[in-house]
Design an enzyme around this catalytic site. Structure first.
Site, short mmCIF file in Angstrom:
data_model
loop_
_atom_site.label_atom_id
_atom_site.label_comp_id
_atom_site.label_asym_id
_atom_site.label_seq_id
_atom_site.Cartn_x
_atom_site.Cartn_y
_atom_site.Cartn_z
N PHE A 119 -4.48 -8.06 -10.76
CA PHE A 119 -3.17 -7.56 -10.72
C PHE A 119 -2.19 -8.87 -10.52
CE2 PHE A 119 -1.07 -3.50 -10.38
CZ PHE A 119 -1.79 -2.59 -10.80
N GLN A 232 13.17 -3.17 -7.87
CA GLN A 232 12.22 -3.91 -8.79
C GLN A 232 12.19 -3.08 -10.14
OE1 GLN A 232 7.66 -3.61 -8.23
NE2 GLN A 232 8.21 -5.68 -8.05
N HIS A 234 10.33 -3.06 -13.31
CA HIS A 234 8.67 -3.17 -13.88
C HIS A 234 8.82 -3.74 -15.34
CE1 HIS A 234 4.71 -2.40 -14.87
NE2 HIS A 234 4.46 -2.15 -13.79
N LEU A 244 5.94 4.49 -17.00
CA LEU A 244 5.50 3.34 -16.93
C LEU A 244 4.02 3.25 -17.69
CD1 LEU A 244 5.46 0.94 -14.90
CD2 LEU A 244 3.77 2.19 -13.46
N GLU A 247 0.67 -2.04 -14.90
CA GLU A 247 0.37 -3.39 -14.89
C GLU A 247 -1.16 -3.60 -15.00
OE1 GLU A 247 2.71 -6.13 -12.03
OE2 GLU A 247 0.82 -6.61 -11.64
N ARG A 278 6.11 -9.28 -11.25
CA ARG A 278 6.97 -8.42 -11.92
C ARG A 278 8.56 -9.11 -12.24
NH1 ARG A 278 4.92 -2.70 -9.21
NH2 ARG A 278 2.76 -3.11 -10.52
N HIS A 349 11.94 0.60 -11.15
CA HIS A 349 10.51 1.07 -10.78
C HIS A 349 10.49 1.35 -9.09
CE1 HIS A 349 6.23 1.47 -10.87
NE2 HIS A 349 6.08 0.42 -10.13
N ARG A 390 8.14 -7.24 -4.69
CA ARG A 390 6.77 -6.59 -4.31
C ARG A 390 5.85 -6.98 -5.32
NH1 ARG A 390 3.90 -1.74 -5.76
NH2 ARG A 390 5.25 -0.74 -7.18
C1 LIG Z 1 4.95 5.54 -12.16
C2 LIG Z 1 4.76 4.69 -11.17
C3 LIG Z 1 3.47 4.14 -10.77
C4 LIG Z 1 3.08 3.32 -9.70
N1 LIG Z 1 1.91 2.76 -9.58
C5 LIG Z 1 1.71 2.29 -8.50
C6 LIG Z 1 0.34 1.43 -8.09
O1 LIG Z 1 -0.47 1.59 -8.95
N2 LIG Z 1 0.25 0.91 -7.12
C7 LIG Z 1 1.11 0.81 -6.07
O2 LIG Z 1 0.66 0.27 -4.82
N3 LIG Z 1 2.07 1.33 -6.22
C8 LIG Z 1 2.51 1.95 -7.25
N4 LIG Z 1 3.85 2.87 -7.35
C9 LIG Z 1 4.61 2.94 -6.28
C10 LIG Z 1 3.95 3.91 -5.04
O3 LIG Z 1 3.56 4.94 -5.95
C11 LIG Z 1 5.20 4.42 -4.45
O4 LIG Z 1 6.00 3.25 -3.83
C12 LIG Z 1 4.57 5.21 -3.20
O5 LIG Z 1 3.80 6.18 -3.97
C13 LIG Z 1 5.81 5.85 -2.52
O6 LIG Z 1 5.27 6.98 -1.59
P1 LIG Z 1 5.92 7.36 -0.71
O7 LIG Z 1 5.21 8.36 0.30
O8 LIG Z 1 6.94 6.60 0.13
O9 LIG Z 1 7.15 8.63 -1.32
P2 LIG Z 1 6.76 9.67 -2.55
O10 LIG Z 1 5.45 9.81 -3.18
O11 LIG Z 1 7.96 9.48 -3.50
O12 LIG Z 1 7.21 11.10 -1.90
C14 LIG Z 1 8.45 11.43 -1.26
C15 LIG Z 1 8.51 12.65 -0.60
O13 LIG Z 1 9.64 13.08 -0.22
C16 LIG Z 1 10.12 14.19 -0.36
N5 LIG Z 1 11.65 14.37 -0.25
C17 LIG Z 1 12.47 13.33 -0.74
N6 LIG Z 1 13.79 13.87 -0.49
C18 LIG Z 1 13.57 14.94 0.18
C19 LIG Z 1 14.57 15.90 0.89
N7 LIG Z 1 15.78 15.53 0.75
N8 LIG Z 1 14.04 16.79 1.46
C20 LIG Z 1 12.68 17.19 1.66
N9 LIG Z 1 11.70 16.21 0.91
C21 LIG Z 1 12.16 15.21 0.27
C22 LIG Z 1 9.56 14.31 -1.84
O14 LIG Z 1 9.48 16.00 -2.12
C23 LIG Z 1 8.22 13.67 -1.75
O15 LIG Z 1 7.43 14.70 -1.14
C24 LIG Z 1 3.96 3.39 -8.52
C25 LIG Z 1 5.26 4.25 -8.83
C26 LIG Z 1 5.56 4.65 -9.83
C27 LIG Z 1 6.96 5.48 -10.01
#
Ligand SMILES: Cc1cc2nc3c(=O)[nH]c(=O)nc-3n(C[C@H](O)[C@H](O)[C@H](O)COP(=O)(O)OP(=O)(O)OC[C@H]3O[C@@H](n4cnc5c(N)ncnc54)[C@H](O)[C@@H]3O)c2cc1C
Length: 576
Positions: A119, A232, A234, A244, A247, A278, A349, A390
């Site tokens: 990666f 970031q 991407h 996306l 990567e 990135r 991203h 990141r």
């Molecule tokens: C397309 C894509 C691919 C990625 N691929 C990778 C990867 O391969 N490897 C890697 O390390 N990272 C990757 N990332 C980054 C990583 O996926 C995210 O940073 C990480 O999953 C975020 O997780 P989280 O639990 O912080 O939030 P999220 O998974 O975004 O969850 C947020 C939660 O908060 C809730 N929420 C938000 N606001 C409110 C509100 N006002 N009231 C109630 N609920 C609310 C939502 O409903 C959701 O349940 C990727 C990101 C994207 C967008």
């Protein structure tokens, strides 16, 4: 309505679910409510593709946690807190094996051990994966475990505001999408795990729900946000939609080429080529496009994208290692990546910044004080393991490592804490008035129109490259947009499934987050990681080797700073 729970978690992504699991493992008697505006399975984590980093030595026997830590710190342009990075990289193998034991279906080597791939910015092959659907594989297991452990899930409830009084977080107010019920929750500890804010920009890989609600809620409650200038981009968003292309595709050996067919990364990162971090790769693509070496849909020079070329990998590798990326390009833009290169350009991203927390996930009110009862984890938090940039596959890792740690800290924290007291009726009345105002206002503007203008403004004036002049113009336009926000009107004035009302609230949050990004970026007069200033092209350690802390109020934003923890790797020049 009012309810009481020992702990309330906002967010059902990887960070929120992992924390909930840890709390219940430590003390099954604690009452835990998990609130999410989507169903937890639809959190953006489910879309994570390429993988999760950990030194398992399954492919590369020479890898060490120190090497992982060094790569992360160098990738961060030396802004990451090195004590937090040490925790991230040392605890990584353990959390991966725990996920494996929960039943996560990782891709395998022929001998059955977890497979690992290359990666960007990582010096060894250490990214574990489930084809290119890693987030899907992990989140499904974690959500199943919520049920098994009796976590109470409030899905499709929207949290409107955080109740903080005199430096203590006491509860929150939430709105049920189904019927418009308002409920206040009183809790001994609140965990914000609300994810990122990609929707601040017009081209993003993030889902529609990534609107920075948790960040805006914290900011509105007087809590500072850290390092918000570091957004970031991407390198490989599918043109023109912005979703996306992982990567992992470059990890498996794909090339980036310009309109002359050159692998242009040779001019920007001769050693790492397509696997440079990135920030560097996104700048390279942007500069190629600006220099007229981008590509038009008819294949001629001067266009808005470059090519990501997988053809030499062959159909077998493409279909076994990155099948989802093939499918996305095929479904969304009609490209068959086995025989055609994929058009790509940078897409917003990930948020390196966020709600400042210590390594137990407890939220900071200032460099030397904490907010009682309030925790944050995952993408909405800034611990800070990513600093100014990141590395890919470190974010899922952060969610799991710091989700677990924060869960453990919360389980301890609530043991001798009493339920806080507050006047729930006053908050109900205030919030109901705010909702009624939005519902009944007779404006002239549509939500979509104002949101598009905000996203265009942020992308144009605070994108991959910024300068004092562009950011000031961005702030001017934002001030006008805030006025326009007061003139929006809603078609739907009902209380049942009023998604238009939610969009209006989300737009308000996007505006707060956008303003904090601009103000923080304007204040940092240097270039570091993802923050590239045309007027200050160099990193300036003497003045800016420090975190930004931005305090929001409707009257303006106050910018302060926080020292960086440097205890192992002194800052060096960053070459790839
Ligand atoms: C397309 C894509 C691919 C990625 N691929 C990778 C990867 O391969 N490897 C890697 O390390 N990272 C990757 N990332 C980054 C990583 O996926 C995210 O940073 C990480 O999953 C975020 O997780 P989280 O639990 O912080 O939030 P999220 O998974 O975004 O969850 C947020 C939660 O908060 C809730 N929420 C938000 N606001 C409110 C509100 N006002 N009231 C109630 N609920 C609310 C939502 O409903 C959701 O349940 C990727 C990101 C994207 C967008």
């Amino acid at each position: 309505m009012a309810i009481e729970r020992d702990i309330v978690i906002v967010g059902g992504g990887l960070a929120g679910c992992r924390a909930a699991l840890e709390i219940k493992r430590i003390d099954p008697d604690l009452s835990v409510a998990l609130v999410a505006k989507t169903h937890p399975i639809r959190s953006h984590s489910v879309a994570a593709q390429g993988g999760i980093a950990a030194v398992l030595n399954n492919i590369d026997p020479d890898d060490t946690w120190e090497a992982h830590a060094f790569d992360t710190v160098k990738g961060s342009d030396y802004l990451a807190d090195q004590d937090a990075v040490e925790i991230l990289t040392k605890e990584a193998p353990e959390v991966i094996l725990d996920l494996e034991h929960l039943g996560v279906l990782f891709s395998r080597l022929p001998d059955g051990r977890i497979a690992q791939r290359a990666f960007g910015g990582h010096s060894h092959k250490r990214t574990c994966y489930a084809a290119d659907k890693t987030g899907h594989a992990i989140l499904h297991e974690l959500v199943c475990n919520l049920k098994r452990h009796g976590v109470e899930v409030y899905d499709e409830w929207y949290v409107l505001n955080l109740i903080v009084e005199e430096g203590e977080a006491k509860g929150l107010l939430m709105y049920r999408l189904l019927d418009g019920t308002l409920t206040s929750v009183r809790a001994k500890a609140i965990l914000l795990a609300t994810g990122g804010y990609g929707r601040v920009f017009n081209t993003t890989s993030n889902d529609y729900a990534s609107t920075g609600d948790g960040l805006a809620m914290a900011a509105a409650a007087g809590i500072p946000l850290e390092d918000m200038e570091f957004v970031q981009f991407h390198p490989t968003g599918l043109y023109p939609v912005g979703v996306l292309i992982s990567e992992a595709v470059r990890g498996e050996g794909a090339y980036l080429i310009n309109c002359h067919g050159d692998r242009f990364m040779a001019s920007y990162a001769p050693k790492q080529m397509e696997l440079a971090p990135r920030d560097i790769t996104s700048r390279a693509i942007t500069l190629e496009i600006q220099a007229g070496r981008g590509i038009h849909p008819d294949g001629s020079c001067g266009g808005p994208f470059v090519y990501l070329d997988l053809r030499h990998l062959g159909p077998e590798m493409i279909m076994s290692r990155v099948p989802f990326c093939w499918e996305e390009a095929h479904r969304l833009v009609g490209i068959d990546a086995v025989t055609q290169p994929i058009p790509v350009r940078p897409t917003a991203h990930y948020s390196m910044g966020g709600i400042p927390v210590n390594t137990d996930g407890q939220v900071r009110q200032s460099p030397d004080s904490l907010v009682a009862g309030l925790f944050a984890a995952g993408e909405c938090a800034c611990v800070s393991v990513h600093g100014a940039n990141r590395l890919g596959s470190n974010s899922l890792l952060e969610c799991v490592v710091f989700g677990r740690r924060t869960g453990a800290a919360i389980a301890q924290y609530v043991q001798d804490r009493k339920f806080p007291r507050f006047d729930g009726r006053a908050y109900h009345t205030g919030t109901r008035q705010r909702l009624n105002q939005l519902l009944n206002q007779h404006g002239t503007r549509r939500i979509a129109q104002v949101r598009q203008a905000l996203q265009d403004c942020m992308s144009q004036y605070c994108g991959v490259f910024r300068s004092d002049a562009t950011m000031r113009e961005g702030l001017n336009q934002l001030a006008q947009l805030r006025e326009q926000y007061g003139e929006i009107w809603l078609d739907d004035r009902d209380n049942c499934w009023n998604t238009e009302l939610i969009e209006a609230l989300e737009l308000g949050n996007l505006m707060i987050v956008g303003e904090i990004i601009l103000a923080s970026a304007l204040n940092r007069r240097e270039s570091r990681g993802a923050h590239s200033r045309e007027d200050f092209p160099k990193r300036d350690d003497p003045q800016f080797l420090k975190h930004t802390l931005a305090y929001y109020s409707p009257a303006g934003i106050d910018v302060h700073s926080l020292p960086v923890a440097v205890n192992r790797f002194p800052p060096q020049e960053r070459n790839y």
